[in-house]
Design a protein around this motif. Structure first.
Motif, PDB file in Angstrom:
ATOM      1  N   ALA A 107       0.834  -1.202   0.000  1.00 30.76           N
ATOM      2  CA  ALA A 107       0.000   0.000   0.000  1.00 30.76           C
ATOM      3  C   ALA A 107       0.870   1.254   0.000  1.00 30.76           C
ATOM      4  O   ALA A 107       1.936   1.288   0.611  1.00 30.76           O
ATOM      5  N   ARG A 108       0.407   2.279  -0.705  1.00 32.48           N
ATOM      6  CA  ARG A 108       1.124   3.551  -0.722  1.00 32.48           C
ATOM      7  C   ARG A 108       0.754   4.420   0.479  1.00 32.48           C
ATOM      8  O   ARG A 108       1.545   5.218   0.957  1.00 32.48           O
ATOM      9  N   ASP A 109      -0.474   4.290   0.918  1.00 30.02           N
ATOM     10  CA  ASP A 109      -0.933   5.065   2.068  1.00 30.02           C
ATOM     11  C   ASP A 109      -1.998   4.244   2.770  1.00 30.02           C
ATOM     12  O   ASP A 109      -2.142   3.048   2.519  1.00 30.02           O
ATOM     13  N   GLY A 110      -2.762   4.874   3.644  1.00 33.29           N
ATOM     14  CA  GLY A 110      -3.802   4.144   4.353  1.00 33.29           C
ATOM     15  C   GLY A 110      -3.552   4.125   5.840  1.00 33.29           C
ATOM     16  O   GLY A 110      -2.481   4.498   6.334  1.00 33.29           O
ATOM     17  N   ALA A 111      -4.575   3.653   6.560  1.00 34.17           N
ATOM     18  CA  ALA A 111      -4.522   3.689   8.018  1.00 34.17           C
ATOM     19  C   ALA A 111      -3.770   2.517   8.622  1.00 34.17           C
ATOM     20  O   ALA A 111      -3.516   2.510   9.828  1.00 34.17           O
ATOM     21  N   VAL A 112      -3.433   1.507   7.825  1.00 36.72           N
ATOM     22  CA  VAL A 112      -2.749   0.320   8.354  1.00 36.72           C
ATOM     23  C   VAL A 112      -1.283   0.382   7.948  1.00 36.72           C
ATOM     24  O   VAL A 112      -0.936   0.096   6.794  1.00 36.72           O
ATOM     25  N   PRO A 113      -0.383   0.766   8.849  1.00 42.07           N
ATOM     26  CA  PRO A 113       1.023   0.929   8.473  1.00 42.07           C
ATOM     27  C   PRO A 113       1.691  -0.364   8.029  1.00 42.07           C
ATOM     28  O   PRO A 113       2.611  -0.342   7.220  1.00 42.07           O
ATOM     29  N   GLU A 114       1.223  -1.519   8.538  1.00 44.07           N
ATOM     30  CA  GLU A 114       1.831  -2.793   8.136  1.00 44.07           C
ATOM     31  C   GLU A 114       1.685  -3.056   6.644  1.00 44.07           C
ATOM     32  O   GLU A 114       2.527  -3.732   6.047  1.00 44.07           O
ATOM     33  N   LEU A 115       0.611  -2.514   6.042  1.00 41.85           N
ATOM     34  CA  LEU A 115       0.395  -2.736   4.615  1.00 41.85           C
ATOM     35  C   LEU A 115       1.357  -1.925   3.759  1.00 41.85           C
ATOM     36  O   LEU A 115       1.478  -2.192   2.560  1.00 41.85           O
ATOM     37  N   ARG A 116       2.037  -0.959   4.358  1.00 36.11           N
ATOM     38  CA  ARG A 116       3.042  -0.200   3.621  1.00 36.11           C
ATOM     39  C   ARG A 116       4.418  -0.847   3.737  1.00 36.11           C
ATOM     40  O   ARG A 116       5.431  -0.244   3.372  1.00 36.11           O
ATOM     41  N   CYS A 117       4.426  -2.071   4.233  1.00 38.63           N
ATOM     42  CA  CYS A 117       5.667  -2.817   4.438  1.00 38.63           C
ATOM     43  C   CYS A 117       5.664  -4.095   3.611  1.00 38.63           C
ATOM     44  O   CYS A 117       4.624  -4.527   3.102  1.00 38.63           O
ATOM     45  N   VAL A 118       6.840  -4.695   3.509  1.00 39.36           N
ATOM     46  CA  VAL A 118       7.002  -6.013   2.891  1.00 39.36           C
ATOM     47  C   VAL A 118       7.404  -6.990   3.991  1.00 39.36           C
ATOM     48  O   VAL A 118       8.314  -6.710   4.785  1.00 39.36           O
ATOM     49  N   LEU A 119       6.715  -8.103   4.047  1.00 37.35           N
ATOM     50  CA  LEU A 119       7.065  -9.162   4.990  1.00 37.35           C
ATOM     51  C   LEU A 119       8.152 -10.029   4.378  1.00 37.35           C
ATOM     52  O   LEU A 119       8.012 -10.519   3.253  1.00 37.35           O
ATOM     53  N   ILE A 120       9.255 -10.213   5.104  1.00 36.57           N
ATOM     54  CA  ILE A 120      10.332 -11.113   4.679  1.00 36.57           C
ATOM     55  C   ILE A 120      10.392 -12.263   5.676  1.00 36.57           C
ATOM     56  O   ILE A 120      10.632 -12.047   6.870  1.00 36.57           O
ATOM     57  N   GLU A 121      10.143 -13.466   5.197  1.00 43.93           N
ATOM     58  CA  GLU A 121      10.208 -14.658   6.049  1.00 43.93           C
ATOM     59  C   GLU A 121      11.507 -15.397   5.761  1.00 43.93           C
ATOM     60  O   GLU A 121      11.776 -15.764   4.612  1.00 43.93           O
TER      61      GLU A 121
ATOM     62  N   GLY B  56      13.374 -21.836   2.814  1.00 44.84           N
ATOM     63  CA  GLY B  56      13.304 -20.821   1.782  1.00 44.84           C
ATOM     64  C   GLY B  56      13.077 -19.441   2.357  1.00 44.84           C
ATOM     65  O   GLY B  56      12.758 -19.284   3.542  1.00 44.84           O
ATOM     66  N   THR B  57      13.255 -18.442   1.516  1.00 47.30           N
ATOM     67  CA  THR B  57      13.002 -17.047   1.878  1.00 47.30           C
ATOM     68  C   THR B  57      11.809 -16.565   1.070  1.00 47.30           C
ATOM     69  O   THR B  57      11.728 -16.794  -0.130  1.00 47.30           O
ATOM     70  N   ARG B  58      10.872 -15.913   1.736  1.00 47.22           N
ATOM     71  CA  ARG B  58       9.645 -15.481   1.086  1.00 47.22           C
ATOM     72  C   ARG B  58       9.432 -13.993   1.316  1.00 47.22           C
ATOM     73  O   ARG B  58       9.565 -13.511   2.445  1.00 47.22           O
ATOM     74  N   LEU B  59       9.087 -13.275   0.245  1.00 48.34           N
ATOM     75  CA  LEU B  59       8.720 -11.869   0.323  1.00 48.34           C
ATOM     76  C   LEU B  59       7.240 -11.746   0.001  1.00 48.34           C
ATOM     77  O   LEU B  59       6.762 -12.315  -0.994  1.00 48.34           O
ATOM     78  N   VAL B  60       6.503 -10.992   0.832  1.00 41.73           N
ATOM     79  CA  VAL B  60       5.055 -10.883   0.687  1.00 41.73           C
ATOM     80  C   VAL B  60       4.650  -9.421   0.861  1.00 41.73           C
ATOM     81  O   VAL B  60       5.145  -8.734   1.762  1.00 41.73           O
ATOM     82  N   ALA B  61       3.756  -8.945   0.015  1.00 42.27           N
ATOM     83  CA  ALA B  61       3.201  -7.602   0.150  1.00 42.27           C
ATOM     84  C   ALA B  61       1.745  -7.624  -0.285  1.00 42.27           C
ATOM     85  O   ALA B  61       1.349  -8.406  -1.160  1.00 42.27           O
ATOM     86  N   THR B  62       0.929  -6.761   0.321  1.00 43.10           N
ATOM     87  CA  THR B  62      -0.479  -6.679  -0.038  1.00 43.10           C
ATOM     88  C   THR B  62      -1.023  -5.305   0.292  1.00 43.10           C
ATOM     89  O   THR B  62      -0.582  -4.668   1.261  1.00 43.10           O
ATOM     90  N   ASP B  63      -1.978  -4.841  -0.522  1.00 48.00           N
ATOM     91  CA  ASP B  63      -2.725  -3.628  -0.208  1.00 48.00           C
ATOM     92  C   ASP B  63      -4.211  -3.952  -0.025  1.00 48.00           C
ATOM     93  O   ASP B  63      -5.057  -3.068  -0.096  1.00 48.00           O
ATOM     94  N   ARG B  64      -4.503  -5.218   0.202  1.00 45.93           N
ATOM     95  CA  ARG B  64      -5.848  -5.785   0.376  1.00 45.93           C
ATOM     96  C   ARG B  64      -6.575  -6.030  -0.947  1.00 45.93           C
ATOM     97  O   ARG B  64      -7.536  -6.791  -0.990  1.00 45.93           O
ATOM     98  N   TYR B  65      -6.164  -5.400  -2.014  1.00 43.18           N
ATOM     99  CA  TYR B  65      -6.746  -5.647  -3.323  1.00 43.18           C
ATOM    100  C   TYR B  65      -5.861  -6.562  -4.168  1.00 43.18           C
ATOM    101  O   TYR B  65      -6.317  -7.168  -5.130  1.00 43.18           O
ATOM    102  N   ARG B  66      -4.606  -6.636  -3.775  1.00 38.82           N
ATOM    103  CA  ARG B  66      -3.627  -7.440  -4.500  1.00 38.82           C
ATOM    104  C   ARG B  66      -2.683  -8.038  -3.476  1.00 38.82           C
ATOM    105  O   ARG B  66      -2.376  -7.429  -2.456  1.00 38.82           O
ATOM    106  N   LEU B  67      -2.231  -9.254  -3.739  1.00 40.75           N
ATOM    107  CA  LEU B  67      -1.279  -9.946  -2.866  1.00 40.75           C
ATOM    108  C   LEU B  67      -0.184 -10.523  -3.743  1.00 40.75           C
ATOM    109  O   LEU B  67      -0.468 -11.277  -4.677  1.00 40.75           O
TER     110      LEU B  67
END
Length: 337
Positions: A132-146, A151-162
């Motif tokens: 996400a570029r903006d919005g009330a949920v700061p976690e959505l403006r981040c990328v999750l790295i597992e 393995g290593t996984r990168l995940v991002a979502t803005d609730r409309y796309r994952l």
């Protein structure tokens, strides 16, 4: 003829197991002494006993054992394939549950994962547009790295796309760890990594960085919890339609269309926002998308073709690349015009 003890040694079973299998009717002795009740087995029964031992070692339920021992080869093969599929599902489910438990535990020490620098940078470029570029949920403006040994996984979502990208690490040392990195900071780190053949992600308590020789680049970490994206993936279900089409042609049709952009799946062709495209598919299916969401998902793919897996008009559509199975995007349709 062999006594039960001698036969047990020959076939690798215990006498108690042989008595149990006799009571269950799957391996009866060749002869039972009417006076003493001693069981005796013939050499011809050794093959059946060894096969029975193998089936039990593989976890085949005793109710199914008789199908393999006494049924046709076709029935035995079908049953064993089904049993193998169940075991894989159970193993995957157990592994996922254990990974969740390990991630929930406080880290016991640092973790180091070594990756190709250009490969990491490529994964960041594919995944970051879904944040996400903006919005009330700061976690959505981040990328999750597992980070994990598997393995290593990168995940991002803005609730409309994952967007999910899998990377195979060159080496990993330490327990599984999750890092929540703001997207702008990760873009800067990726630009640094793309010029290094190999980089190491080092993560300790509350801090992380990229390391290449004597050079380092910070990976600022954000607080919070990333959405439970695995539940979304598990809930997808079997697609009702699979559509294989030219990726760039579909992207161009999306870019030239208006919002909402409508996709009609027909027999071996698509009406893509008014443009007819040849495709490998079977309709009918009709969906509408926000071009600003679907377009970047197609742009981030790799190779000439794209595979769309459609479950329903109100469920996420999976966007896959035939040339890169490690990258998957989910795009949420919008209401029909």
């Amino acid at each position: 003829m062999h006594s039960i003890s001698a036969f047990a040694r020959r076939v690798g079973l215990t006498p108690s197991a042989l008595r149990f299998y006799d009571d269950c009717g799957v391996l009866a002795p060749a002869r039972v002494d009417p006076l003493t009740g001693y069981r005796y087995y013939s050499a011809e029964q050794e093959e059946r006993a060894v096969l029975l031992r193998g089936l039990r070692a593989a976890g085949v339920p005793l109710a199914d054992v008789a199908v393999v021992l006494d049924g046709t080869p076709e029935a035995a093969r079908e049953l064993l394939h089904a049993h193998a599929a169940r075991l894989r599902e159970q193993t995957d489910a157990a592994g996922a549950a254990l990974a969740e438990l390990l991630r929930a535990l406080p880290p016991s020490g640092p973790v180091r994962t070594r990756l190709g620098g250009p490969e990491l940078a490529s994964a960041v470029r594919q995944v970051v547009p879904a944040a996400a570029r903006d919005g009330a949920v700061p976690e959505l403006r981040c990328v999750l790295i597992e980070l994990a040994v598997t393995g290593t996984r990168l995940v991002a979502t803005d609730r409309y796309r994952l967007a999910v990208r899998e990377l195979k690490p060159l080496a990993t040392d330490g327990e599984p760890r999750e890092l929540l990195v703001p997207a702008p900071a990760l873009i800067e780190a990726a630009a640094w990594a793309t010029r290094r053949p190999e980089v190491t992600i080092e993560a300790g308590t509350g801090e992380a960085r990229l390391v290449a020789g004597d050079d380092t680049a910070p990976l600022p970490l954000a607080e919070g919890s990333f959405p439970a994206y695995r539940e979304v993936l598990r809930a997808l279900g079997e697609p009702a339609h699979r559509v294989l089409v030219d990726r760039l042609a579909l992207r161009d049709a999306v870019d030239a269309g208006s919002s909402p952009w409508v996709l009609d799946v027909r027999a071996d062709e698509l009406d893509a926002g008014g443009t007819t495209l040849p495709a490998v598919c079977a309709g009918p299916a009709r969906l509408a998308f926000d071009p600003a969401v679907l377009g970047p998902a197609l742009e981030a793919g790799v190779g000439p073709d794209v595979l769309l897996e459609i479950t329903a008009a109100d469920r996420p559509v999976v966007v896959r690349s035939a040339d890169q199975g490690s990258f998957t995007t989910l795009v949420m349709p919008v209401a029909h015009p």
